[in-house]
Design a protein around this motif. Structure first.
Motif, short mmCIF file in Angstrom:
data_model
loop_
_atom_site.label_atom_id
_atom_site.label_comp_id
_atom_site.label_asym_id
_atom_site.label_seq_id
_atom_site.Cartn_x
_atom_site.Cartn_y
_atom_site.Cartn_z
N VAL A 78 30.55 -27.74 21.53
CA VAL A 78 30.21 -27.88 22.96
C VAL A 78 28.64 -28.33 22.97
N PHE A 86 31.61 -23.44 19.20
CA PHE A 86 30.12 -23.33 19.76
C PHE A 86 29.22 -24.57 19.40
N LEU A 96 34.32 -20.70 26.35
CA LEU A 96 32.88 -20.39 25.76
C LEU A 96 32.32 -19.05 25.94
#
Length: 379
Positions: free
Chosen positions: A241, A238, A140
């Motif tokens: 998540v 992105f 991340l």
């Protein structure tokens, strides 16, 4: 929910793989995609069933519980790798292997193997989940740097996707549950159908995203077949998540409140009744086996064995302090041998009732686990 989640995940992952394959090779057409899906499904099922059969043959030949547990860990990889190498669905192959083994080898192993395997896979599951979310944290940081100024727009996309997955789940499960409740046929024991719109709402709201969503995002390739960056990989990770975090936090933390607000209660009597039903089948089978063997035994040995078997379900054990050490050892051997036979008969009866949908599967699994633990003390 467990069954629904299993087949939802496999279906979604198979479609996901076909779509990624099309994106990697730069073409996406309906006929080609459907053909790819059919190819992936058929080949994966063949590979999974083949590996399942081979695994079953090997399990019968391994001498120890630890070796069988090790093979059970290798079997999913043995199914996944060749299927994935042939560009079919590795996940579907693993599912086919697991279902084949569960149907052909249900409780055929000894008690030591079952107890060892249960503990072994509990640890493996925990480690896999922890490792997956650990990889998310590592990935991340670079993803956030890559999306840069797009973060605000991507958060909006993630919010829209969260709304879509929640609404679609409600629109799908609510009418499906209503149709299921109207079926006139007798339902197998343990089949849990939402009894009202309240149950359906809770089931719909419990669609949190988790490790599978994260794993599929991380599994996107970095490059296409043309050696160019996979389109939107960082943005997809992105968004994925954020969807996982929102559904876990919002839906997960609000689920207990929703259950309370709808005034739903878990009926502990239902689980107790299922356990009693399973125990009754086991006891009846053990008593029938004892009646068959009473003519081979003296009354005292038969009685002690019966009491010892009942202790497997009542958490007590008979004590006898009036016999000599020699007699105690001899009685112990006879009682243990007979108790093993009774446990085997009880286990066979419960497995048969489970396979024929006569008793709740969860209650059967709980009882068989208790019988297995008892069997370990008789060995």
């Amino acid at each position: 929910m467990e069954g629904e989640g299993l087949f939802n995940d496999v279906t979604a992952l198979t479609l996901y793989q076909v779509t990624v394959y099309s994106a990697v090779h730069g073409s996406l057409s309906l006929p080609a995609t459907l053909g790819r899906l059919a190819y992936s499904t058929v080949l994966a099922l063949a590979a999974g069933l083949g590996i399942g059969w081979i695994t079953g043959q090997l399990l019968d030949r391994l001498p120890t519980a630890s070796a069988r547990a090790g093979l059970s860990l290798l079997a999913p990889f043995a199914a996944y790798v060749p299927a994935a190498a042939a560009h079919s669905s590795g996940v579907l192959a693993v599912l086919a292997t697991a279902l084949y083994l569960s149907h052909t080898r249900a409780y055929t192993d000894d008690a030591t193997s079952r107890v060892t395997g249960r503990a072994f896979w509990g640890v493996i599951e925990l480690l896999v989940i922890c490792a997956t979310f650990g990889l998310v944290g590592l990935e991340l940081t670079s993803v956030i740097r890559a999306v840069g100024h797009q973060a605000g727009r991507l958060v909006g996309y993630a919010a829209l996707i969260c709304l879509i997955v929640i609404v679609v789940r409600v629109l799908w499960l609510a009418p499906l549950a209503a149709l299921t409740r109207r079926r006139a046929r007798p339902r197998p024991a343990g089949e849990q159908v939402p009894a009202s719109w309240r149950d359906s709402l809770v089931l719909s709201w419990a669609g949190m995203r988790g490790v599978v969503t994260v794993a599929t995002a991380l599994a996107l390739p970095h490059l296409t077949a043309a050696n160019t960056p996979f389109p939107g990989r960082d943005q997809i990770i992105f968004v994925a998540v954020i969807v996982v975090l929102v559904t876990l936090i919002v839906q997960g933390t609000s689920l207990p409140w929703l259950i309370t607000w709808l005034r739903l209660r878990v009926d502990p009597a239902a689980e107790s009744a299922a356990d009693r039903h399973a125990a009754t089948i086991a006891l009846d089978a053990a008593e029938a086996r004892l009646r068959e063997r009473r003519h081979q035994l003296d009354t005292e040995t038969a009685d002690l064995a019966a009491q010892s078997f009942y202790a497997a379900l009542a958490d007590t054990f008979p004590e006898d302090e009036d016999v000599s050490d020699t007699q105690r050892i001899q009685h112990h051997k006879h009682v243990r041998a007979l108790e093993v036979d009774l446990l085997h008969a009880a286990r066979e009866a419960v497995v048969d009732a489970r396979n024929h949908h006569i008793i709740d599967p969860d209650a059967a699994d709980r009882l068989i686990h208790r019988l297995d633990l008892r069997s370990l003390t008789t060995s």
